[in-house]
Motif scaffolding. Structure first.
Motif, mmCIF file in Angstrom:
data_model
loop_
_atom_site.group_PDB
_atom_site.id
_atom_site.type_symbol
_atom_site.label_atom_id
_atom_site.label_comp_id
_atom_site.label_asym_id
_atom_site.label_seq_id
_atom_site.Cartn_x
_atom_site.Cartn_y
_atom_site.Cartn_z
ATOM 1 N N ARG A 173 141.130 41.948 115.937
ATOM 2 C CA ARG A 173 140.886 42.047 114.370
ATOM 3 C C ARG A 173 140.332 44.247 113.975
ATOM 4 N NH1 ARG A 173 137.698 37.383 112.980
ATOM 5 N NH2 ARG A 173 136.123 38.096 114.084
ATOM 6 N N ALA A 174 139.300 44.318 115.161
ATOM 7 C CA ALA A 174 138.674 45.383 114.813
ATOM 8 C C ALA A 174 140.265 46.578 115.375
ATOM 9 C CB ALA A 174 138.061 46.224 115.774
ATOM 10 N N ALA A 175 141.139 45.604 116.404
ATOM 11 C CA ALA A 175 142.117 47.314 116.417
ATOM 12 C C ALA A 175 143.175 47.389 115.758
ATOM 13 C CB ALA A 175 143.238 46.400 118.210
ATOM 14 N N TYR A 176 143.179 46.532 114.502
ATOM 15 C CA TYR A 176 144.564 46.291 113.368
ATOM 16 C C TYR A 176 143.557 46.901 112.437
ATOM 17 C CZ TYR A 176 146.876 41.828 115.255
ATOM 18 O OH TYR A 176 147.294 40.949 115.859
ATOM 19 N N GLY A 177 142.303 47.303 112.443
ATOM 20 C CA GLY A 177 141.514 47.591 111.487
ATOM 21 C C GLY A 177 141.160 49.195 111.954
ATOM 22 N N LEU A 178 141.387 49.754 112.842
ATOM 23 C CA LEU A 178 141.660 50.870 113.361
ATOM 24 C C LEU A 178 142.568 51.549 113.211
ATOM 25 C CD1 LEU A 178 139.319 50.536 116.914
ATOM 26 C CD2 LEU A 178 138.733 51.918 115.208
ATOM 27 N N ILE A 179 144.120 51.106 113.740
ATOM 28 C CA ILE A 179 145.244 51.335 113.565
ATOM 29 C C ILE A 179 145.429 51.368 112.183
ATOM 30 C CG2 ILE A 179 147.509 50.318 113.405
ATOM 31 C CD1 ILE A 179 147.079 49.009 116.177
ATOM 32 N N ALA A 180 144.800 50.956 110.930
ATOM 33 C CA ALA A 180 145.256 51.325 109.699
ATOM 34 C C ALA A 180 144.339 52.161 108.956
ATOM 35 C CB ALA A 180 144.786 49.207 108.645
ATOM 36 N N VAL A 181 143.550 52.008 109.580
ATOM 37 C CA VAL A 181 142.303 53.547 109.275
ATOM 38 C C VAL A 181 142.744 54.462 109.742
ATOM 39 C CG1 VAL A 181 140.732 55.087 108.912
ATOM 40 C CG2 VAL A 181 140.382 52.396 108.634
ATOM 41 N N GLY A 182 143.985 55.090 111.286
ATOM 42 C CA GLY A 182 143.879 55.914 112.183
ATOM 43 C C GLY A 182 145.265 56.247 112.219
ATOM 44 N N ILE A 183 146.318 55.468 111.331
ATOM 45 C CA ILE A 183 147.604 56.407 110.807
ATOM 46 C C ILE A 183 147.122 57.273 109.877
ATOM 47 C CG2 ILE A 183 150.006 55.215 110.372
ATOM 48 C CD1 ILE A 183 149.454 52.691 112.465
ATOM 49 N N PRO A 184 147.050 57.142 109.179
ATOM 50 C CA PRO A 184 146.942 57.940 108.077
ATOM 51 C C PRO A 184 146.079 59.051 108.454
ATOM 52 C CG PRO A 184 146.016 56.404 106.703
ATOM 53 C CD PRO A 184 146.282 55.304 108.538
ATOM 54 N N LEU A 185 145.067 59.070 109.325
ATOM 55 C CA LEU A 185 144.001 59.839 109.790
ATOM 56 C C LEU A 185 144.953 60.742 110.861
ATOM 57 C CD1 LEU A 185 141.504 61.454 110.252
ATOM 58 C CD2 LEU A 185 140.290 59.390 111.483
ATOM 59 N N GLY B 40 144.075 60.663 122.196
ATOM 60 C CA GLY B 40 143.053 59.917 121.921
ATOM 61 C C GLY B 40 143.066 58.422 121.676
ATOM 62 N N GLY B 41 143.930 58.362 120.643
ATOM 63 C CA GLY B 41 144.007 56.845 119.828
ATOM 64 C C GLY B 41 144.688 55.972 120.844
ATOM 65 N N ALA B 42 145.828 56.210 121.413
ATOM 66 C CA ALA B 42 146.700 55.730 122.535
ATOM 67 C C ALA B 42 145.384 55.670 123.826
ATOM 68 C CB ALA B 42 147.540 56.069 122.564
ATOM 69 N N SER B 43 144.952 56.212 123.720
ATOM 70 C CA SER B 43 144.013 55.438 124.860
ATOM 71 C C SER B 43 142.933 54.358 124.835
ATOM 72 C CB SER B 43 143.053 57.232 125.448
ATOM 73 O OG SER B 43 142.533 57.195 124.893
ATOM 74 N N VAL B 44 142.506 54.213 123.387
ATOM 75 C CA VAL B 44 141.620 53.745 123.186
ATOM 76 C C VAL B 44 142.564 51.963 123.000
ATOM 77 C CG1 VAL B 44 140.419 52.618 120.789
ATOM 78 C CG2 VAL B 44 140.152 55.021 122.555
ATOM 79 N N LEU B 45 143.469 52.535 121.971
ATOM 80 C CA LEU B 45 144.203 51.695 121.700
ATOM 81 C C LEU B 45 145.136 50.942 122.785
ATOM 82 C CD1 LEU B 45 143.888 52.329 117.791
ATOM 83 C CD2 LEU B 45 143.071 50.612 119.011
ATOM 84 N N LEU C 49 132.911 52.771 120.550
ATOM 85 C CA LEU C 49 131.633 52.050 120.337
ATOM 86 C C LEU C 49 132.096 49.544 119.769
ATOM 87 C CD1 LEU C 49 129.270 53.987 118.103
ATOM 88 C CD2 LEU C 49 128.895 53.258 120.449
ATOM 89 N N ILE C 50 133.163 49.739 119.284
ATOM 90 C CA ILE C 50 133.812 49.220 119.291
ATOM 91 C C ILE C 50 134.086 48.616 120.240
ATOM 92 C CG2 ILE C 50 135.117 47.721 118.313
ATOM 93 C CD1 ILE C 50 135.883 49.489 115.376
#
Length: 84
Positions: A29-41, A60-65, A17-18
């Motif tokens: 900026r959104a990518a940095y936030g998604l990375i910060a949340v995505g790695i622990p997730l 899936g995360g690599a395809s988005v980022l 959605l982002i």
């Protein structure tokens, strides 16, 4: 379905959605936030649901980022010119 998988799928939906929204800084900026949340997730998903689900979530995360990963790869290789 575990809470980790629900969180992982929710992260993927929010990331997509982002990506659809307009942004002045090309979503960095959104990518940095998604990375910060995505790695622990990613670690949580792998720990609770197993390595197969962890690899699927990683893909899936690599395809988005993909652009942050491309820039990371270029930085590690030492080349900034896309023609190389």
């Amino acid at each position: 379905m575990t809470a980790a998988l629900i969180g992982g799928f929710l992260w993927l939906v929010v990331a997509n959605l982002i990506a659809m929204l307009p942004s002045r800084d090309q979503h960095w900026r959104a990518a940095y936030g998604l990375i910060a949340v995505g790695i622990p997730l990613l670690g949580w998903v792998t720990w609770t649901a197993g390595p197969l689900w962890g690899l699927l979530f990683l893909a899936g995360g690599a395809s988005v980022l993909r652009w942050p990963l491309i820039h990371l790869w270029r930085g590690l290789r030492g080349s900034r010119d896309p023609a190389e």
